[in-house]
Design an enzyme around this catalytic site. Sequence first.
Site, PDB file in Angstrom:
ATOM      1  N   ARG A  39       0.903  -1.114  -0.284  1.00 12.62           N
ATOM      2  CA  ARG A  39      -0.399   0.294  -0.330  1.00 12.62           C
ATOM      3  C   ARG A  39       0.698   1.330   0.000  1.00 12.62           C
ATOM      4  O   ARG A  39       0.776   2.393   0.684  1.00 12.62           O
ATOM      5  CB  ARG A  39      -1.028  -0.030   1.288  1.00 12.62           C
ATOM      6  CG  ARG A  39      -1.784  -1.123   1.363  1.00 12.62           C
ATOM      7  CD  ARG A  39      -3.095  -0.550   0.424  1.00 12.62           C
ATOM      8  NE  ARG A  39      -4.274  -1.489   0.486  1.00 12.62           N
ATOM      9  CZ  ARG A  39      -4.723  -2.256   1.010  1.00 12.62           C
ATOM     10  NH1 ARG A  39      -4.931  -0.856   2.347  1.00 12.62           N
ATOM     11  NH2 ARG A  39      -5.823  -2.988   0.417  1.00 12.62           N
ATOM     12  N   ARG A  43      -3.196   6.439   1.690  1.00 16.29           N
ATOM     13  CA  ARG A  43      -3.665   7.842   2.089  1.00 16.29           C
ATOM     14  C   ARG A  43      -2.755   8.670   2.683  1.00 16.29           C
ATOM     15  O   ARG A  43      -3.055   9.371   3.437  1.00 16.29           O
ATOM     16  CB  ARG A  43      -4.663   7.501   2.452  1.00 16.29           C
ATOM     17  CG  ARG A  43      -5.829   6.879   1.962  1.00 16.29           C
ATOM     18  CD  ARG A  43      -7.522   6.735   2.475  1.00 16.29           C
ATOM     19  NE  ARG A  43      -6.883   5.424   3.017  1.00 16.29           N
ATOM     20  CZ  ARG A  43      -7.457   4.161   3.358  1.00 16.29           C
ATOM     21  NH1 ARG A  43      -8.963   4.876   3.454  1.00 16.29           N
ATOM     22  NH2 ARG A  43      -7.076   2.842   3.611  1.00 16.29           N
ATOM     23  N   ARG A  52      -7.392  12.184  -4.627  1.00 18.19           N
ATOM     24  CA  ARG A  52      -8.592  11.928  -4.434  1.00 18.19           C
ATOM     25  C   ARG A  52      -9.888  12.307  -4.053  1.00 18.19           C
ATOM     26  O   ARG A  52     -10.716  11.612  -4.154  1.00 18.19           O
ATOM     27  CB  ARG A  52      -8.357  10.190  -3.036  1.00 18.19           C
ATOM     28  CG  ARG A  52      -8.856   9.753  -2.377  1.00 18.19           C
ATOM     29  CD  ARG A  52      -9.544   8.675  -3.054  1.00 18.19           C
ATOM     30  NE  ARG A  52      -9.991   7.743  -1.822  1.00 18.19           N
ATOM     31  CZ  ARG A  52     -11.088   8.006  -2.447  1.00 18.19           C
ATOM     32  NH1 ARG A  52     -12.264   9.234  -2.367  1.00 18.19           N
ATOM     33  NH2 ARG A  52     -11.954   7.203  -1.488  1.00 18.19           N
ATOM     34  N   ASP A  88      -6.938  -2.780  -6.859  1.00 19.32           N
ATOM     35  CA  ASP A  88      -7.512  -3.299  -5.271  1.00 19.32           C
ATOM     36  C   ASP A  88      -7.793  -4.592  -6.183  1.00 19.32           C
ATOM     37  O   ASP A  88      -8.425  -4.861  -7.500  1.00 19.32           O
ATOM     38  CB  ASP A  88      -8.709  -2.495  -5.554  1.00 19.32           C
ATOM     39  CG  ASP A  88      -9.099  -3.305  -4.023  1.00 19.32           C
ATOM     40  OD1 ASP A  88      -8.401  -2.607  -3.112  1.00 19.32           O
ATOM     41  OD2 ASP A  88      -9.639  -4.099  -3.368  1.00 19.32           O
ATOM     42  N   TYR A 165     -15.001 -11.909   0.364  1.00 24.22           N
ATOM     43  CA  TYR A 165     -15.500 -11.307  -0.332  1.00 24.22           C
ATOM     44  C   TYR A 165     -17.284 -11.071  -0.703  1.00 24.22           C
ATOM     45  O   TYR A 165     -17.770 -10.720  -0.547  1.00 24.22           O
ATOM     46  CB  TYR A 165     -14.915  -9.616   0.060  1.00 24.22           C
ATOM     47  CG  TYR A 165     -13.825  -9.278   0.382  1.00 24.22           C
ATOM     48  CD1 TYR A 165     -14.156  -7.839   1.474  1.00 24.22           C
ATOM     49  CD2 TYR A 165     -12.605  -9.685   0.224  1.00 24.22           C
ATOM     50  CE1 TYR A 165     -12.475  -7.160   1.853  1.00 24.22           C
ATOM     51  CE2 TYR A 165     -11.131  -9.269   1.087  1.00 24.22           C
ATOM     52  CZ  TYR A 165     -11.728  -7.867   1.757  1.00 24.22           C
ATOM     53  OH  TYR A 165     -10.832  -7.480   2.934  1.00 24.22           O
TER      54      TYR A 165
HETATM   55  O1  CP3 Z   1       0.348  -1.875  -2.328  1.00 26.28           O
HETATM   56  C1  CP3 Z   1      -0.197  -1.230  -3.073  1.00 26.28           C
HETATM   57  O2  CP3 Z   1      -0.114   0.583  -2.960  1.00 26.28           O
HETATM   58  C2  CP3 Z   1      -1.245  -1.356  -4.492  1.00 26.28           C
HETATM   59  C3  CP3 Z   1      -2.219  -1.038  -4.110  1.00 26.28           C
HETATM   60  C4  CP3 Z   1      -3.085  -1.478  -3.236  1.00 26.28           C
HETATM   61  C5  CP3 Z   1      -4.421  -1.151  -2.972  1.00 26.28           C
HETATM   62  N1  CP3 Z   1      -4.916  -2.884  -1.867  1.00 26.28           N
HETATM   63  C6  CP3 Z   1      -5.395   0.039  -2.997  1.00 26.28           C
HETATM   64  C7  CP3 Z   1      -6.365   0.251  -2.111  1.00 26.28           C
HETATM   65  C8  CP3 Z   1      -3.162  -3.402  -3.447  1.00 26.28           C
HETATM   66  C9  CP3 Z   1      -2.098  -4.620  -3.563  1.00 26.28           C
HETATM   67  C10 CP3 Z   1      -4.539  -3.493  -2.631  1.00 26.28           C
HETATM   68  C11 CP3 Z   1      -4.767  -5.048  -2.294  1.00 26.28           C
HETATM   69  C12 CP3 Z   1      -6.403  -5.125  -1.465  1.00 26.28           C
HETATM   70  N2  CP3 Z   1      -6.884  -5.036  -1.666  1.00 26.28           N
HETATM   71  C13 CP3 Z   1      -6.091  -6.232  -0.510  1.00 26.28           C
HETATM   72  C14 CP3 Z   1      -5.151  -7.326   0.343  1.00 26.28           C
HETATM   73  C15 CP3 Z   1      -3.779  -7.104   1.000  1.00 26.28           C
HETATM   74  C16 CP3 Z   1      -4.576  -6.494   1.881  1.00 26.28           C
HETATM   75  O3  CP3 Z   1      -4.576  -5.276   2.326  1.00 26.28           O
HETATM   76  O4  CP3 Z   1      -4.869  -7.451   3.024  1.00 26.28           O
HETATM   77  C17 CP3 Z   1      -7.158  -6.777  -0.150  1.00 26.28           C
HETATM   78  C18 CP3 Z   1      -7.948  -7.922   1.192  1.00 26.28           C
HETATM   79  C19 CP3 Z   1      -7.617  -5.417  -0.669  1.00 26.28           C
HETATM   80  C20 CP3 Z   1      -9.480  -5.240  -0.443  1.00 26.28           C
HETATM   81  C21 CP3 Z   1      -9.755  -3.309   0.390  1.00 26.28           C
HETATM   82  N3  CP3 Z   1      -9.391  -2.456  -0.582  1.00 26.28           N
HETATM   83  C22 CP3 Z   1     -10.339  -3.785   1.189  1.00 26.28           C
HETATM   84  C23 CP3 Z   1      -9.928  -4.198   2.919  1.00 26.28           C
HETATM   85  C24 CP3 Z   1      -9.998  -2.015   1.453  1.00 26.28           C
HETATM   86  C25 CP3 Z   1     -10.585  -0.814   2.952  1.00 26.28           C
HETATM   87  C26 CP3 Z   1      -9.516  -0.992   4.092  1.00 26.28           C
HETATM   88  C27 CP3 Z   1      -8.847   0.982   3.566  1.00 26.28           C
HETATM   89  O5  CP3 Z   1      -7.223   0.953   3.518  1.00 26.28           O
HETATM   90  O6  CP3 Z   1      -9.875   1.518   3.132  1.00 26.28           O
HETATM   91  C28 CP3 Z   1      -9.667  -1.350   0.212  1.00 26.28           C
HETATM   92  C29 CP3 Z   1      -9.104  -0.091  -0.455  1.00 26.28           C
HETATM   93  C30 CP3 Z   1      -8.029   0.696  -0.822  1.00 26.28           C
HETATM   94  N4  CP3 Z   1      -7.581  -0.568  -1.827  1.00 26.28           N
HETATM   95  C31 CP3 Z   1      -7.637   1.589  -0.712  1.00 26.28           C
HETATM   96  C32 CP3 Z   1      -5.802   1.615  -1.508  1.00 26.28           C
HETATM   97  C33 CP3 Z   1      -5.206   2.705  -1.221  1.00 26.28           C
HETATM   98  C34 CP3 Z   1      -8.063   2.750  -0.165  1.00 26.28           C
HETATM   99  C35 CP3 Z   1      -8.706   3.424  -1.026  1.00 26.28           C
HETATM  100  C36 CP3 Z   1      -9.662   5.040  -1.052  1.00 26.28           C
HETATM  101  O7  CP3 Z   1      -8.511   5.542  -1.225  1.00 26.28           O
HETATM  102  O8  CP3 Z   1     -10.597   5.298   0.544  1.00 26.28           O
END
Ligand code: CP3
Length: 360
Positions: A39, A43, A52, A88, A165
Amino acid sequence: MKRTQSPSATRLPVGETSDRFLKACRRQKVDRLPVWMMRQAGRYLPEYREIRSRHSFLDMCRTPELAARVTLQPIERLGVDAAILFSDILVPVAAMGVPLRFEEGRGPVLGRVVRDRSDVGKLSVPDPAKDLGFVLEAIRILRKELGGRVPLIGFAGLPFTLASYIVEGGKSGDFARLKGMMADDPAAFSALLDRLATVTSAYIRAQVEAGAQAIQLFDTWAGILPPEDYERSVLPHTLKVLEGFPRDRAPVIHYGGDCRRLLPVLKKLPVDVLSIDHRTPLDEAAAAVGPGFALQGNLDPESLLRPAAELEAAVADVVRRGRSAAAHIFNLGHGILPSTSPDAAKALIAAVHRLGRRDA
Ligand code: CP3
């Protein structure tokens, strides 16, 4: 080689190119420990929040120019050794016809849940070039803009975590529905994971065709299962995702959450790197999986919220334990927290550079 003269390419740090990450994936010697952060585009960066504030998260994922732009932000600011595509794991699930939205403070919400075999049959199998073309286009833009400075990692979710999910309708506390389906309707559970394996397999191949130089596969929730259940009901589908995958072109990283108990089974995976979360010390993981894998990880993301001296000590501990592995790629044990200060992230990268020197 000719460099592209785009505005973001000229903002990247000049001079150095890093092949440390790909070398370490293949367990080759490196001059210093490679480092990137899960990640890393997100943010905690003000330049991410700025974009964003004008676009929804999914619009950012679906607009190749925006996805490419935020992918590059941590490369420009931090000096990490790899870029990871901004997207994502649920993006291909939406392409299977499941309505998806992200809610502030709640995370992903899926508009239709799968409960039985007939629900599984209604999930479509997307054609990556047609239905996920925006991801492939972002990869092509990024390879040009990166100009070889650092490699680009593509990624996907693995069937079990995607299924969690799809069955729970979002993030779950207890996975009751998922575990219930596994126990009471194993045929439907298996059909769901099989379909997700078909989709994921095509999706990661298409990413490599478009230019991804490594693939990370996320099984964030695998650790909720006892090893016997994981091996019987999940492993075969992960193996299907990887069947015939061109690992000589792009090494594969497997990320499993809370996987200490699963390590003896994960050893069976045809992957190059096992990414370990912060709950299992790397020396212990290395002892469990042997010399056949590079290990990635595994600083607790909370360490980035601590005073500088504590962060430094935590980094040193991970670096030291990582020396037990056949090769090590420094990373966090899970995604960077939104409350992290960019300066702490910078201090982390600098500390790894300093403490991770090798006499290659
Ligand atoms: O690593 C990186 O920078 C690449 C981008 C990336 C995102 N999600 C961006 C993201 C990657 C590789 C993921 C993988 C992902 N997404 C996983 C597996 C890894 C992990 O974290 O366990 C999972 C389970 C998800 C599903 C997901 N997406 C969730 C549960 C959430 C909400 C949690 C949160 O942090 O808000 C997201 C949203 C998400 N994915 C954001 C980002 C940058 C936040 C979105 C925002 O800007 O509001």
